[in-house]
Design an enzyme around this catalytic site. Structure first.
Site, PDB file in Angstrom:
ATOM      1  N   LYS A 106       0.933  -1.097  -0.042  1.00 49.82           N
ATOM      2  CA  LYS A 106      -0.004  -0.139  -0.039  1.00 49.82           C
ATOM      3  C   LYS A 106       0.911   1.218  -0.227  1.00 49.82           C
ATOM      4  O   LYS A 106       1.909   1.143   0.491  1.00 49.82           O
ATOM      5  CB  LYS A 106      -1.056   0.004   1.349  1.00 49.82           C
ATOM      6  CG  LYS A 106      -2.119   0.977   0.978  1.00 49.82           C
ATOM      7  CD  LYS A 106      -3.164   0.137   0.447  1.00 49.82           C
ATOM      8  CE  LYS A 106      -4.608   1.013   0.151  1.00 49.82           C
ATOM      9  NZ  LYS A 106      -5.596   0.227  -0.294  1.00 49.82           N
TER      10      LYS A 106
HETATM   11  P1  NAD Z   1     -13.072   8.431  -2.296  1.00 50.82           P
HETATM   12  O1  NAD Z   1     -11.953   9.260  -2.011  1.00 50.82           O
HETATM   13  O2  NAD Z   1     -13.422   8.021  -3.589  1.00 50.82           O
HETATM   14  O3  NAD Z   1     -14.258   8.467  -1.461  1.00 50.82           O
HETATM   15  C1  NAD Z   1     -14.178   8.483   0.053  1.00 50.82           C
HETATM   16  C2  NAD Z   1     -15.610   9.109   0.526  1.00 50.82           C
HETATM   17  O4  NAD Z   1     -15.888   9.497   1.734  1.00 50.82           O
HETATM   18  C3  NAD Z   1     -15.712  10.764  -0.119  1.00 50.82           C
HETATM   19  O5  NAD Z   1     -17.218  11.064  -0.673  1.00 50.82           O
HETATM   20  C4  NAD Z   1     -15.455  11.584   1.190  1.00 50.82           C
HETATM   21  O6  NAD Z   1     -16.037  12.876   1.277  1.00 50.82           O
HETATM   22  C5  NAD Z   1     -16.121  10.637   2.020  1.00 50.82           C
HETATM   23  N1  NAD Z   1     -15.442  10.825   3.607  1.00 50.82           N
HETATM   24  C6  NAD Z   1     -14.241  11.177   4.029  1.00 50.82           C
HETATM   25  N2  NAD Z   1     -13.989  11.205   5.120  1.00 50.82           N
HETATM   26  C7  NAD Z   1     -15.423  11.247   5.477  1.00 50.82           C
HETATM   27  C8  NAD Z   1     -15.811  11.066   7.122  1.00 50.82           C
HETATM   28  N3  NAD Z   1     -15.134  11.411   8.076  1.00 50.82           N
HETATM   29  N4  NAD Z   1     -17.153  11.001   7.156  1.00 50.82           N
HETATM   30  C9  NAD Z   1     -18.142  10.799   6.050  1.00 50.82           C
HETATM   31  N5  NAD Z   1     -17.657  10.660   4.743  1.00 50.82           N
HETATM   32  C10 NAD Z   1     -16.338  10.846   4.644  1.00 50.82           C
HETATM   33  O7  NAD Z   1     -12.390   6.781  -1.649  1.00 50.82           O
HETATM   34  P2  NAD Z   1     -12.909   5.385  -2.058  1.00 50.82           P
HETATM   35  O8  NAD Z   1     -11.754   4.932  -2.999  1.00 50.82           O
HETATM   36  O9  NAD Z   1     -14.365   5.477  -2.486  1.00 50.82           O
HETATM   37  O10 NAD Z   1     -12.440   4.591  -0.881  1.00 50.82           O
HETATM   38  C11 NAD Z   1     -13.155   4.585   0.454  1.00 50.82           C
HETATM   39  C12 NAD Z   1     -12.930   3.221   1.357  1.00 50.82           C
HETATM   40  O11 NAD Z   1     -12.889   2.222   0.439  1.00 50.82           O
HETATM   41  C13 NAD Z   1     -11.537   3.432   1.626  1.00 50.82           C
HETATM   42  O12 NAD Z   1     -11.409   2.782   2.890  1.00 50.82           O
HETATM   43  C14 NAD Z   1     -10.452   2.521   0.715  1.00 50.82           C
HETATM   44  O13 NAD Z   1      -9.404   2.241   1.230  1.00 50.82           O
HETATM   45  C15 NAD Z   1     -11.583   1.519   0.553  1.00 50.82           C
HETATM   46  N6  NAD Z   1     -11.075   0.841  -0.749  1.00 50.82           N
HETATM   47  C16 NAD Z   1     -11.265   1.589  -1.895  1.00 50.82           C
HETATM   48  C17 NAD Z   1     -10.992   0.925  -3.284  1.00 50.82           C
HETATM   49  C18 NAD Z   1     -11.297   1.414  -4.629  1.00 50.82           C
HETATM   50  O14 NAD Z   1     -11.107   0.574  -5.509  1.00 50.82           O
HETATM   51  N7  NAD Z   1     -11.267   2.949  -4.614  1.00 50.82           N
HETATM   52  C19 NAD Z   1     -10.884  -0.534  -2.891  1.00 50.82           C
HETATM   53  C20 NAD Z   1     -11.017  -1.320  -1.787  1.00 50.82           C
HETATM   54  C21 NAD Z   1     -11.256  -0.308  -0.659  1.00 50.82           C
END
Ligand code: NAD
Length: 475
Positions: A106
């Protein structure tokens, strides 16, 4: 949300140790699997206008039992070594869990991406990538990043281009990173993959009536009420597909600036457009606004979907959670002590290492596509269509020669003749992987008295596979 619960990394380690204690691993192997092999910290300067700004970035490699190692790159002001190592560890177990042949890694950059222009972000990303590429911490055969919180297809395209510029004769250059846009070597269905995987995971859960009963729910996914946290890449796609395709009613949404609630269900696309234009959920006209959005985590619902950040359900609020089922779309949203409280309360948790594995599954397909230099389905699609047409025409002729007045409908013929394109194949591979993954953990959860939850079951599956891999290396 501040809390005295263990750190993200420690929480992952506690879950790991709980499962490892149920296995008979050779002496020392438990520690070898648990620890992160290496974490590289880099500080670099970028000239932005008339100033030079220094940034701190990390790339952690948890386990190289399989190579390349794989894991996203996160952009957030809160990125730190503990978080990056926790996420790298989860990647090892996640890949093993869904049988994707990678070790875990990561990366992260301490930056608030919203504070920079696109041109500045490109310069910063290229500089960060340069630092990682020259140390083989980005490399198609050794370490392959992907998007995570705060990064997207755009950053992945910059990284791929930076790698190509530094490795002009590497024919597999595009496989150095996944989650790229289609025109830069990406694959259909990668953008939606993690959210789509969350949908497939829930569909599979509801195909197991015994498991549904253990969550004190009944019936199918259809009509269930859900609360979602985070409308980013993962949350948006999960919420959209669940509400428009499975008739799940998303009654609450928590974002950075607060929460919104509507008992009748939210129109996810409409809310998403509102956030795009106004920057938050506040003033969304078709729902009640709740200043402290976190209280929505504690509202009554069938399914709670944390899809934003880690450590949102802690020992402080776990006792007040009323959902029957929690699916961890985000990584690490539940701390280890909170997990124990939820188990005690009989709340079923579908764990992150399985629930959000859709992203890495489709990243794997993208990497294979890049290495094979051909789009999935390109060779066989028309051949399948030709064979299907032959069959339909032959059967139609046979029907005409009988007294039966039957013939295939145009709609059926249209669907039947369509050979599978890349999107259909990607979704099929993702669905299959998610189904098999759930079946493996459900089997253990239901057959072992010493396994009280799906997370421990998932760790057991993953640790056994990683241990087998080490054994075949002579360790
Ligand atoms: P992203 O940046 O696209 O979206 C995150 C969202 O969460 C945003 O809309 C943001 O405004 C919101 N957010 C941030 N802090 C917040 C809070 N304190 N309260 C409420 N909302 C909040 O990120 P993502 O890619 O969707 O990732 C989200 C989660 O999923 C992370 O934990 C990431 O590690 C995990 N994840 C992502 C992927 C991927 O393919 N993108 C894959 C596996 C896991």
């Amino acid at each position: 949300m501040s809390n005295n619960d263990p750190s993200f990394l420690r929480s992952v380690e506690i879950s790991f140790e709980k499962a490892a204690s149920l296995l008979d691993l050779p002496p020392g192997l438990e520690e070898k699997i648990r620890v992160c092999n290496s974490t590289y910290t880099v500080r670099f300067g970028v000239r932005l206008g008339n100033r030079i700004e220094t940034f701190t970035g990390y790339r952690s490699v948890h386990s190289e039992h399989m190579e390349p190692v794989k894991g996203g790159i996160r952009y957030s002001p809160h990125v730190n070594q503990d978080e990056v190592e926790a996420l790298a560890s989860l990647m090892t177990y996640k890949c093993a869990m869904v049988e994707v042949p990678y070790g875990g890694s990561k990366g992260g950059l301490c930056i608030d991406p919203k504070a920079y222009t696109t041109e500045e972000l490109e310069r910063i990303t290229r500089r960060f990538a340069y630092e990682l590429i020259k140390r083989d911490l980005i490399n198609p055969s050794q370490n392959v990043p992907a998007p995570d919180m705060g990064t997207s297809q755009r950053e992945m395209a910059w990284i791929a281009d930076q790698y190509s510029r530094m490795n002009t004769t590497d024919i597999n250059a595009r496989a150095c990173v996944t989650g790229k846009p289609l025109n830069a070597g990406g694959i259909a269905g990668r953008l939606e993959a993690t959210g789509r995987g969350v949908q497939y995971a829930l569909q599979e859960f509801f195909r197991h009536p015994g498991d549904v009963k253990r969550a004190r729910l009944s019936g199918s996914l259809r009509g269930k009420k859900a609360i979602l946290q985070g409308l980013g890449n993962v949350g948006y796609h999960a919420g959209l597909f669940l509400s428009t395709e499975d008739e799940v009613s998303i009654i609450g949404l928590i974002e950075r600036d607060g929460g919104i609630y509507n008992e009748e269900g939210l129109d996810i696309e409409d809310v998403f457009q509102h956030i795009q234009t106004t920057g938050g959920v506040k003033n969304y006209p078709k729902a009640k606004f709740i200043e402290n959005g976190y209280t929505l985590l504690e509202e009554e619902c069938d399914i709670l979907i944390p899809a934003a950040i880690e450590r949102v359900i802690t020992s402080e609020n776990a006792n007040r959670i009323k959902a029957n089922l929690i699916i961890e779309a985000a990584n690490g949203p539940i701390t280890a002590p909170a997990d124990d409280i939820l188990i005690e309360k009989g709340i079923v948790v579908i764990p992150d290492m399985y629930a959000n594995a859709g992203g890495v599954i489709v990243s794997y397909f993208e990497w294979v596509k890049n290495l094979s230099h051909i789009r999935f389905g390109r060779m066989q699609r028309r051949q399948e269509e030709y064979r299907s047409r032959l069959l339909v025409e032959e059967l139609n002729d046979m029907f005409q020669n009988t007294t039966l007045n039957v013939k295939f409908s145009e709609k059926f013929i249209d669907h039947f003749l369509q050979g599978a394109g890349e999107m259909e194949l990607v979704r099929s591979g993702l669905d299959d992987s998610m189904r098999l993954g759930y079946q493996a953990i459900s089997e253990i959860w239901n057959s072992r008295n010493d396994v009280a939850d799906l997370r421990t079951a998932a760790y057991l599956v993953a640790i056994e596979r990683v241990a087998a891999s080490y054994a075949s290396k002579g360790l």
